[in-house]
Design an enzyme around this catalytic site. Sequence first.
Site, short mmCIF file in Angstrom:
data_model
loop_
_atom_site.label_atom_id
_atom_site.label_comp_id
_atom_site.label_asym_id
_atom_site.label_seq_id
_atom_site.Cartn_x
_atom_site.Cartn_y
_atom_site.Cartn_z
N LYS A 191 -6.36 1.96 -12.37
CA LYS A 191 -7.54 2.79 -12.07
C LYS A 191 -7.80 3.78 -13.21
O LYS A 191 -6.94 4.04 -14.03
CB LYS A 191 -7.33 3.53 -10.74
CG LYS A 191 -7.10 2.59 -9.56
CD LYS A 191 -8.29 1.66 -9.31
CE LYS A 191 -8.13 0.79 -8.08
NZ LYS A 191 -7.13 -0.27 -8.21
C1 LIG Z 1 -12.59 -1.38 -4.48
C2 LIG Z 1 -11.20 -0.99 -4.10
N1 LIG Z 1 -10.98 -0.36 -2.93
C3 LIG Z 1 -9.76 0.02 -2.55
C4 LIG Z 1 -8.65 -0.22 -3.33
C5 LIG Z 1 -7.30 0.12 -2.80
O1 LIG Z 1 -6.59 1.03 -3.56
P1 LIG Z 1 -4.96 1.02 -3.57
O2 LIG Z 1 -4.54 -0.08 -4.47
O3 LIG Z 1 -4.64 2.39 -4.09
O4 LIG Z 1 -4.51 0.84 -2.18
C6 LIG Z 1 -8.81 -0.86 -4.56
C7 LIG Z 1 -7.64 -1.11 -5.43
O5 LIG Z 1 -7.59 -2.01 -6.22
C8 LIG Z 1 -10.11 -1.27 -4.96
O6 LIG Z 1 -10.33 -1.92 -6.10
#
Ligand SMILES: Cc1ncc(COP(=O)(O)O)c(C=O)c1O
Length: 406
Positions: A191
């Site tokens: 990210k």
């Molecule tokens: C669009 C989107 N939403 C939610 C998430 C979830 O985040 P996490 O990996 O921190 O759980 C991601 C992670 O890749 C994502 O790309």
Amino acid sequence: MEEKWPTDFPGANWLGDEEDRAVLDVLHNGSLFRYYGPGEPTYVQALEAAAREFYGVKCAQAVNSGTGALIIALRALGLGPGCEVIIPAFMWVATVGAVVQVNAIPVICEVDDSFSMDARDLEKKVTPRTKLIIAVHMAGAPCDMEAVMAVADGHGIPVLEDCAQANGGRFRGKKLGAFGTVGIFSFQLNKNATAGEGGLLVTDDEALHDRINAAHDLGIHWIDGVPKALPGAMLWGGGRRMSELCGAVASVQLKKLPSIVEHMRASKARIKAMLAGTPGLGFRRLNDPEGDTGAFLILTLEDEARAVAAAERMRDGGLDGAIRVADYHLHIYFNVAALVNKVPLSPAGNPWSLPENAESAYDYSKGACPASDALFARSILVSIPSRLTEAQERRMADIIRSAVAP
Ligand SMILES: Cc1ncc(COP(=O)(O)O)c(C=O)c1O
């Protein structure tokens, strides 16, 4: 000798002494837990304060992942059986998974040539059971929040902005996450700002924030060291607190985020300028080029066969991550096997089998969103590393240009 290609992990390319010092400070204090400890835990609290300022919102809640943030938001909003949640065809498995995990039913909406929610299809997908719209700012760039909010406000439906892939982005000058009822972010490794793991929820609604706070921890609040339920905010706790180590890294990365985004956006603009006019090559339409975080470049080709061949040539040329959007695994509704096969949460068959959801029987296989399917088939996603040199930008443009040549 050729310079080493930077990794695709935007925030990780910017880790440095500041993060080291913050982590060591937590360890030396022995204060690994955000609410109490031998020293004074300060980092997660400071991250929330910085987030309120950065996103321009009244309330911020740090949690342990973006997926956790999504589930907590849905629980705090009171989503459950009998509720439909509209999400775009281009998203992440966690977005749809959060809906299923609260026993609600996902409804998939077309994306337009900006690869984000098509507001015209959104309007068509609203039913009396629609209780939430999730706008996902996918692959670094903002949705048209004016169009999404117009549909949502017209029906009195709350909006959750999933900003996991576009942290630091804006739409018409306003930070992403500050448009909807609630916004969520991720600090996972891949990210714009990272702590390896971590998440954040932002909202202007203080009563909702009380529910989010309760849902992320114990189901109630600690007030002056005593567990207490605030009015309207007694829930079941999700055990999704952020650790101080995570808060230490995330708070430094949040400070660096504008520079990280600026670097990617500038690289992307230069690469696009070099590619302009290449026959048969188009670009994703940006709803607000100034608000794009620049983390990804999406290329459109004339047809599927050309996209399949060009993606392969890009990988052969050295862009290992170049992928046709249709093949972009759990980011595309029809690639999420658990969704297509309506995998239940328990042997009881929920949420699909619940009587409250009987009217919400949808098909999620390929073909459910034909306009999006056709767009995904002929487009290619390439990530823009966050520390490219100008020589590497030229190399990327050269690889792309020769890959799409007839
Ligand atoms: C669009 C989107 N939403 C939610 C998430 C979830 O985040 P996490 O990996 O921190 O759980 C991601 C992670 O890749 C994502 O790309």
